[in-house]
Design a protein around this motif. Structure first.
Motif, mmCIF file in Angstrom:
data_model
loop_
_atom_site.group_PDB
_atom_site.id
_atom_site.type_symbol
_atom_site.label_atom_id
_atom_site.label_comp_id
_atom_site.label_asym_id
_atom_site.label_seq_id
_atom_site.Cartn_x
_atom_site.Cartn_y
_atom_site.Cartn_z
ATOM 1 N N GLY A 11 73.584 30.436 -30.384
ATOM 2 C CA GLY A 11 74.395 30.003 -29.238
ATOM 3 C C GLY A 11 75.731 29.468 -29.704
ATOM 4 N N GLY A 12 76.286 30.124 -30.731
ATOM 5 C CA GLY A 12 77.537 29.629 -31.330
ATOM 6 C C GLY A 12 78.784 30.179 -30.679
ATOM 7 N N THR A 13 78.635 30.845 -29.547
ATOM 8 C CA THR A 13 79.796 31.535 -28.966
ATOM 9 C C THR A 13 80.651 30.655 -28.057
ATOM 10 N N GLY A 15 80.940 26.352 -26.038
ATOM 11 C CA GLY A 15 80.393 25.011 -25.834
ATOM 12 C C GLY A 15 80.085 24.276 -27.140
ATOM 13 N N ILE A 16 78.948 23.605 -27.153
ATOM 14 C CA ILE A 16 78.548 22.785 -28.308
ATOM 15 C C ILE A 16 78.415 23.655 -29.565
ATOM 16 N N GLY A 17 77.863 24.870 -29.407
ATOM 17 C CA GLY A 17 77.654 25.747 -30.564
ATOM 18 C C GLY A 17 78.962 26.168 -31.202
ATOM 19 N N ASN A 61 68.279 39.881 -30.599
ATOM 20 C CA ASN A 61 67.600 39.528 -29.355
ATOM 21 C C ASN A 61 66.634 38.379 -29.668
ATOM 22 N N LEU A 62 66.911 37.204 -29.136
ATOM 23 C CA LEU A 62 66.102 36.028 -29.490
ATOM 24 C C LEU A 62 64.709 36.065 -28.861
ATOM 25 N N ASP A 63 64.455 37.056 -27.994
ATOM 26 C CA ASP A 63 63.097 37.256 -27.457
ATOM 27 C C ASP A 63 62.234 38.048 -28.422
ATOM 28 N N ASN A 87 69.729 25.345 -34.441
ATOM 29 C CA ASN A 87 69.105 25.972 -33.275
ATOM 30 C C ASN A 87 69.741 25.366 -32.026
ATOM 31 N N ASN A 88 70.693 26.072 -31.456
ATOM 32 C CA ASN A 88 71.467 25.468 -30.367
ATOM 33 C C ASN A 88 71.418 26.253 -29.057
ATOM 34 N N ALA A 89 71.095 27.563 -29.111
ATOM 35 C CA ALA A 89 71.093 28.369 -27.874
ATOM 36 C C ALA A 89 70.154 27.730 -26.856
ATOM 37 N N ASP A 110 61.142 30.305 -22.890
ATOM 38 C CA ASP A 110 61.290 31.396 -23.864
ATOM 39 C C ASP A 110 62.494 31.173 -24.776
ATOM 40 N N LEU A 111 63.633 30.786 -24.196
ATOM 41 C CA LEU A 111 64.826 30.606 -25.037
ATOM 42 C C LEU A 111 64.809 29.243 -25.740
ATOM 43 N N ASN A 112 64.585 28.177 -24.982
ATOM 44 C CA ASN A 112 64.749 26.831 -25.546
ATOM 45 C C ASN A 112 63.651 26.466 -26.542
ATOM 46 N N GLY A 152 61.582 22.566 -15.809
ATOM 47 C CA GLY A 152 61.448 23.403 -17.008
ATOM 48 C C GLY A 152 62.338 22.934 -18.146
ATOM 49 N N TYR A 153 63.529 22.459 -17.794
ATOM 50 C CA TYR A 153 64.496 22.084 -18.845
ATOM 51 C C TYR A 153 64.033 20.868 -19.646
ATOM 52 N N PRO A 154 63.735 19.733 -19.003
ATOM 53 C CA PRO A 154 63.214 18.617 -19.805
ATOM 54 C C PRO A 154 61.909 18.954 -20.511
ATOM 55 N N ALA A 182 70.225 14.792 -29.530
ATOM 56 C CA ALA A 182 69.947 14.793 -28.086
ATOM 57 C C ALA A 182 71.236 14.395 -27.347
ATOM 58 N N PRO A 183 72.019 15.401 -26.948
ATOM 59 C CA PRO A 183 73.276 15.067 -26.272
ATOM 60 C C PRO A 183 73.021 14.530 -24.866
ATOM 61 N N GLY A 184 73.910 13.638 -24.441
ATOM 62 C CA GLY A 184 73.982 13.306 -23.021
ATOM 63 C C GLY A 184 74.796 14.383 -22.324
ATOM 64 N N ILE A 185 75.263 14.086 -21.115
ATOM 65 C CA ILE A 185 76.052 15.097 -20.395
ATOM 66 C C ILE A 185 77.298 15.407 -21.215
ATOM 67 N N THR A 186 77.474 16.697 -21.492
ATOM 68 C CA THR A 186 78.573 17.111 -22.372
ATOM 69 C C THR A 186 79.410 18.174 -21.674
ATOM 70 N N ASN A 187 80.692 18.080 -21.882
ATOM 71 C CA ASN A 187 81.682 18.886 -21.169
ATOM 72 C C ASN A 187 81.689 20.358 -21.622
ATOM 73 N N THR A 188 80.727 21.147 -21.115
ATOM 74 C CA THR A 188 80.650 22.582 -21.449
ATOM 75 C C THR A 188 80.374 23.371 -20.165
ATOM 76 N N ASP A 189 80.301 24.709 -20.316
ATOM 77 C CA ASP A 189 80.008 25.579 -19.156
ATOM 78 C C ASP A 189 78.687 25.187 -18.491
ATOM 79 N N MET A 190 77.722 24.716 -19.316
ATOM 80 C CA MET A 190 76.403 24.369 -18.782
ATOM 81 C C MET A 190 76.538 23.272 -17.717
ATOM 82 N N VAL A 191 77.400 22.310 -17.987
ATOM 83 C CA VAL A 191 77.584 21.192 -17.055
ATOM 84 C C VAL A 191 78.457 21.625 -15.873
ATOM 85 N N ALA A 192 79.421 22.504 -16.133
ATOM 86 C CA ALA A 192 80.291 22.993 -15.053
ATOM 87 C C ALA A 192 79.463 23.663 -13.951
HETATM 88 P P1 NAD Z 1 76.692 26.712 -22.951
HETATM 89 O O1 NAD Z 1 76.085 27.324 -21.748
HETATM 90 O O2 NAD Z 1 78.160 26.498 -23.024
HETATM 91 O O3 NAD Z 1 76.250 27.492 -24.273
HETATM 92 C C1 NAD Z 1 74.939 27.975 -24.444
HETATM 93 C C2 NAD Z 1 74.898 28.927 -25.611
HETATM 94 O O4 NAD Z 1 73.607 29.531 -25.628
HETATM 95 C C3 NAD Z 1 75.918 30.032 -25.480
HETATM 96 O O5 NAD Z 1 76.473 30.313 -26.754
HETATM 97 C C4 NAD Z 1 75.085 31.212 -25.000
HETATM 98 O O6 NAD Z 1 75.581 32.462 -25.417
HETATM 99 C C5 NAD Z 1 73.758 30.934 -25.678
HETATM 100 N N1 NAD Z 1 72.700 31.640 -24.958
HETATM 101 C C6 NAD Z 1 72.361 31.522 -23.652
HETATM 102 N N2 NAD Z 1 71.381 32.390 -23.351
HETATM 103 C C7 NAD Z 1 71.088 33.066 -24.500
HETATM 104 C C8 NAD Z 1 70.156 34.071 -24.850
HETATM 105 N N3 NAD Z 1 69.306 34.588 -23.953
HETATM 106 N N4 NAD Z 1 70.153 34.522 -26.127
HETATM 107 C C9 NAD Z 1 70.972 34.014 -27.043
HETATM 108 N N5 NAD Z 1 71.881 33.054 -26.787
HETATM 109 C C10 NAD Z 1 71.925 32.593 -25.521
HETATM 110 O O7 NAD Z 1 75.919 25.340 -23.101
HETATM 111 P P2 NAD Z 1 76.070 24.077 -24.069
HETATM 112 O O8 NAD Z 1 76.255 22.910 -23.173
HETATM 113 O O9 NAD Z 1 77.029 24.303 -25.174
HETATM 114 O O10 NAD Z 1 74.576 24.026 -24.609
HETATM 115 C C11 NAD Z 1 74.230 24.155 -25.959
HETATM 116 C C12 NAD Z 1 72.934 23.413 -26.193
HETATM 117 O O11 NAD Z 1 73.137 22.032 -25.876
HETATM 118 C C13 NAD Z 1 71.766 23.878 -25.315
HETATM 119 O O12 NAD Z 1 70.579 23.899 -26.088
HETATM 120 C C14 NAD Z 1 71.674 22.795 -24.265
HETATM 121 O O13 NAD Z 1 70.385 22.673 -23.726
HETATM 122 C C15 NAD Z 1 72.092 21.577 -25.044
HETATM 123 N N6 NAD Z 1 72.552 20.444 -24.236
HETATM 124 C C16 NAD Z 1 73.674 20.529 -23.481
HETATM 125 C C17 NAD Z 1 74.069 19.442 -22.723
HETATM 126 C C18 NAD Z 1 75.285 19.476 -21.870
HETATM 127 O O14 NAD Z 1 75.457 18.533 -21.077
HETATM 128 N N7 NAD Z 1 76.163 20.447 -21.988
HETATM 129 C C19 NAD Z 1 73.323 18.262 -22.748
HETATM 130 C C20 NAD Z 1 72.182 18.210 -23.536
HETATM 131 C C21 NAD Z 1 71.810 19.309 -24.283
#
Ligand code: NAD
Length: 245
Positions: A11-13, A15-17, A61-63, A87-89, A110-112, A152-154, A182-192
């Motif tokens: 998940g390095g493309t 946000g946090i990755g 394919n992470l599946d 392991n960040n995806a 499956d992913l997390n 499902g997420y927690p 364990a991040p709190g709310i972080t400014n990425t697409d996931m939160v948007a």
């Molecule tokens: P994001 O949506 O910006 O990035 C998620 C990354 O996961 C992307 O690179 C995406 O390509 C990858 N991904 C998604 N589905 C995938 C799949 N099927 N196969 C492979 N890669 C896939 O989100 P983020 O906020 O950067 O989240 C990164 C991690 O941080 C996640 O594990 C998330 O649960 C965790 N997290 C985020 C927050 C937050 O507030 N943003 C808080 C706590 C934990």
């Protein structure tokens, strides 16, 4: 701090990755980004390149365990080792249980969780052979006290903590450290994507008075990956502005 370390970040493309990839590359690491699609991996590598930072990438394919194994084999053939895995995806959801389909629940687990197991399992033999390695997992503050909807997420992040603490015990004799952030709310697409009604009250509960930036999380990963943390394993480091208290 990570000179010449070979690092894989799932998940390095974005946000946090992506920020972790940037921070690790700035600290001398050889960064390999795993993403879900060639297009997004190429874009992330291009972004880093425009900042004079080097990275390469794969889109297994992470599946599919075999697809992951093939990517890992190529990396080991090229670099001869893997020092750090991040392991960040991950994906999240915030719907009430009645509106969550079984398929949506499975997708998150499956992913997390399962993909985290797959990538880790594929890398451990290499780290064992080296006699050292660092595995870092992305958990969440919801792994501490749950969240009001989107069970499902927690659930998945509690499992991430379980995997982190158990593998820390299992792999310590092989010189491999396993920790999570364990991040709190972080400014990425996931939160948007989350509804404003969910975010606004949460910000009020953060003692430091702001949501986190991806850099806050990447810096925590940097510490745990580095030799500053050689006596730290089995830790879930909360980086949440004090929101837990
Ligand atoms: P994001 O949506 O910006 O990035 C998620 C990354 O996961 C992307 O690179 C995406 O390509 C990858 N991904 C998604 N589905 C995938 C799949 N099927 N196969 C492979 N890669 C896939 O989100 P983020 O906020 O950067 O989240 C990164 C991690 O941080 C996640 O594990 C998330 O649960 C965790 N997290 C985020 C927050 C937050 O507030 N943003 C808080 C706590 C934990």
């Amino acid at each position: 701090m990570l000179k010449d370390k070979v690092v894989i970040i799932t998940g390095g493309t974005r946000g946090i990755g992506l920020e972790t990839a940037r921070t690790f590359a700035q600290n001398g690491a050889k960064v390999i980004i795993f993403g879900s699609r060639e297009e997004t991996v190429t874009k992330a590598i291009g972004t880093l390149k425009s900042e004079q930072l080097e990275a390469t990438g794969f889109w297994p394919n992470l599946d599919d365990y075999q697809s992951i194994q093939e990517a890992i084999s190529q990396i080991v053939a090229e670099h001869g080792r893997i020092d750090i895995l991040v392991n960040n995806a991950g994906i999240s959801a915030s719907k009430p249980i009645e509106d969550t389909t079984p398929e949506e629940f499975d997708q998150i687990i499956d992913l997390n969780v399962r993909a985290m197991f797959y990538v880790t399992k594929a890398i451990v033999p290499t780290m064992k052979q080296q006699g050292n390695g660092v595995i870092l997992n992305t958990s969440s503050m919801v792994s501490i006290y749950g969240q009001p909807a989107g069970v499902g997420y927690p659930t998945s992040k509690f499992a991430v903590n379980g995997m982190t603490k158990s593998l820390a015990r299992e792999l310590a004799p092989s010189g491999i450290r396993v920790n999570a952030v364990a991040p709190g709310i972080t400014n990425t697409d996931m939160v948007a994507k989350l509804p404003e009604a969910m975010i606004a009250p949460l910000i009020k509960t953060i003692p430091l008075g702001r949501i986190g930036e991806p850099k806050d999380i990447a810096n925590a990963f940097l510490f745990l990956a580095s030799d500053l943390a050689t006596y730290v394993t089995g830790e879930v480091l909360q980086v949440d502005g004090g929101a837990r208290s």
